[in-house]
Design an enzyme around this catalytic site. Structure first.
Site, PDB file in Angstrom:
ATOM      1  N   LYS A  50       0.635  -1.281   0.201  1.00  0.00           N
ATOM      2  CA  LYS A  50      -0.047   0.165   0.082  1.00  0.00           C
ATOM      3  C   LYS A  50       0.735   1.320   0.064  1.00  0.00           C
ATOM      4  O   LYS A  50       0.493   2.263  -0.375  1.00  0.00           O
ATOM      5  CB  LYS A  50      -0.931   0.019   1.115  1.00  0.00           C
TER       6      LYS A  50
HETATM    7  C1  LIG Z   1      -4.477  -4.509   1.151  1.00  0.00           C
HETATM    8  C2  LIG Z   1      -3.530  -5.949   0.966  1.00  0.00           C
HETATM    9  C3  LIG Z   1      -4.005  -6.915   0.044  1.00  0.00           C
HETATM   10  C4  LIG Z   1      -5.090  -6.946  -0.747  1.00  0.00           C
HETATM   11  O1  LIG Z   1      -5.006  -5.867  -1.735  1.00  0.00           O
HETATM   12  P1  LIG Z   1      -6.408  -5.244  -2.486  1.00  0.00           P
HETATM   13  O2  LIG Z   1      -5.994  -3.966  -3.374  1.00  0.00           O
HETATM   14  O3  LIG Z   1      -7.329  -4.828  -1.248  1.00  0.00           O
HETATM   15  O4  LIG Z   1      -6.745  -6.258  -3.167  1.00  0.00           O
HETATM   16  C5  LIG Z   1      -3.057  -8.095  -0.020  1.00  0.00           C
HETATM   17  N1  LIG Z   1      -2.164  -8.159   0.741  1.00  0.00           N
HETATM   18  C6  LIG Z   1      -1.746  -7.237   1.526  1.00  0.00           C
HETATM   19  C7  LIG Z   1      -0.289  -7.189   2.382  1.00  0.00           C
HETATM   20  C8  LIG Z   1      -2.474  -6.056   1.751  1.00  0.00           C
HETATM   21  O5  LIG Z   1      -1.943  -5.026   2.707  1.00  0.00           O
END
Ligand SMILES: *Cc1c(COP(=O)(O)O)cnc(C)c1O
Length: 473
Positions: A117
């Site tokens: 993120k």
């Molecule tokens: C947010 C997240 C996901 C999922 O991603 P999306 O964009 O919501 O599909 C997967 N793995 C980790 C470690 C995350 O922080």
């Protein structure tokens, strides 16, 4: 470039107008009116840009196709300031490594909070600061987090001019490492509010505050959730960077497997593929919360209640409803806003879901490359163990779900699994799988012992509002 809403609202907006907004006024999500097409010559140019000038320059090239209301020099500077070795740990920013054979891993988790993120949120922090300064405005970001999103937002917004963050989280429910990451921030514009309740209580508080339109307007409340188009756009860049690292010629194709929850990450892959990036398959990997796997197998999209949303050892994928899914469905139904509105209003909002025909499911695969699979706690442990003991690589629980599902879809072309977090964030499960603790990057040594900056509050909207009020005036 102009942006439309997936529910057909007629207004067309420019990038900076939707940057600070959440949903479109009609409840839909923003998408560009068309996907810019990358010609073979352009792809070669991008290959050279990445090789000679690096990731930040590639990011500028992609973003400038979608953003025409920020002067090019400013946008270039924003990209250069965001994607640095200092923040992301390596010159490559998203280095690709081989796991085994043609199964590769693209590392997206070397930013400040060790989860993918950061890739988008760090850019968003700089874009927000730029645009708010330009307008002479302020923004108070109110959010709810169970872990990764909140910390990524705080690390992106810390110290930024014009922005405050009020982040609610369920008191005592995040991992000690995650709590330490968030609560150790001492920046005056970052406010941690631990709510005596569960994640849903936090989300309800955010919704209640946002529904108080007078309060929302007076205190300039905004969000940074995964439906924000700028976040999605930032993610498109690493699909290009992954492709370019895994291939030497434009004729080659690759596939991606993406550990998925809210469908934000893989939706960026869909956008890259629609732009003409030679992606064969987009593999959706879910955990026990398999709403998306069910859809891609059967055409049934059935959102789950909280009683049917399981707490798993890949917790960032524990979702009941995939908030970005509407963007893909809009494309799948031929960009028909009225049809999308029916599916998400009469369908999801009123009936809890919808079912598409087998023909549509077939088209999701044949025309858009989407396939899926799921992984369970036992699969996760076995995959982590196999990667570590046989291949000498330690991967986190979410990435393990990706590797497990990727192996079921391996074909001739290279398969890149997106590494969405580092093992240290989910140490208890790594310990369960391997009988040892994951390594901790040096900068996080002793983080649990740092002073914590957090207020604990009952699950009460009025108290949260009062707190915001006090810290805005
Ligand atoms: C947010 C997240 C996901 C999922 O991603 P999306 O964009 O919501 O599909 C997967 N793995 C980790 C470690 C995350 O922080």
């Amino acid at each position: 470039m102009l942006y439309l809403s997936t529910r057909g609202h007629a207004d067309r907006k420019r990038f900076c107008d939707i940057l600070l907004e959440g949903l479109a006024p009609d409840g839909g999500l923003y998408l560009p009116v068309e996907y810019p097409q990358i010609s073979d010559a352009k792809l070669t140019e991008l290959r050279n840009v990445l090789a000679n000038q690096g990731y930040a320059a590639l990011a500028f090239e992609i973003l400038s196709l979608y953003i025409d209301d920020i002067p090019a020099d400013d946008l270039r500077a924003l990209c250069a300031k965001t994607y640095t070795k200092d923040v992301f740990g390596t010159d490559a920013i998203v280095p690709v490594r081989t796991l085994e054979g043609n199964l590769l891993i693209e590392a997206l988790s070397n930013g400040p909070t060790l989860a993918f993120k950061d890739m988008a949120m760090q850019l968003l922090g700089n874009l927000f600061e730029y645009e708010l300064t330009r307008r002479g405005e302020e923004l108070n970001i109110l959010g709810a987090t169970s872990g990764d999103t909140g910390s990524a937002a705080e690390y992106a917004m810390r110290g930024k001019k014009g922005v405050r963050v009020f982040m609610t989280s369920p008191h005592g429910r995040m991992s000690p490492f995650q709590q330490a990451q968030m609560f150790s921030l001492q920046d005056a514009n970052i406010h941690n509010i631990a709510i005596e309740g569960v994640f849903d209580d936090c989300q309800d508080i955010v919704k209640a505050v946002s529904n108080d339109h007078a309060f929302k307007a007076k205190y300039k409340i905004g969000t940074v959730n995964s439906i924000n188009w700028a976040r999605l756009l930032a993610q498109v860049v690493y699909y290009f960077a992954g492709y370019l690292q895994a291939t030497t010629r434009n004729e080659e194709k690759v596939s991606f497997t993406v550990p998925s929850g809210n469908f934000g990450n893989i939706c960026a892959g869909h956008v890259a593929r629609q732009m003409g990036l030679p992606i064969a398959q987009l593999v959706v990997a879910t955990n026990e919360n398999d709403v998306l796997d069910e859809f891609f197998r059967t055409g049934v999209y059935q959102v789950r209640g909280s009683a049917n949303t399981y707490e798993t050892s890949s917790p960032s994928m524990d979702i009941s409803k995939a908030s970005n899914f509407e963007r893909f469905i809009f494309d799948l139904v031929g960009r028909d806003g009225a049809a999308t509105r029916v599916l998400f209003e009469a369908g999801v909002a009123e009936q809890g879901g919808f079912k598409l025909s087998p023909l549509m499911v077939e088209e999701a695969a044949s025309k858009y490359g989407f396939v899926s699979g799921k992984s369970t706690h036992a699969d996760r442990l076995a995959t982590i163990k196999d990667c570590y003991e046989r291949l000498g690589q330690m991967i986190d629980t979410h990435t393990a779900d990706g590797v497990k599902v990727a192996r079921e879809h391996l074909r001739a072309e290279p398969m890149l699994v997106l590494e969405t977090a580092l093992p240290i964030k989910f140490a208890a499960t790594i310990e369960e799988a391997l009988g040892r603790q994951p390594e901790r990057p040096a900068k996080f040594d002793g983080i649990e012992d740092l002073p914590k900056r957090v207020v604990v509050m009952p699950s009460d909207v009025e108290q949260v509002k009062a707190y915001i009020q006090q810290h805005c005036d």
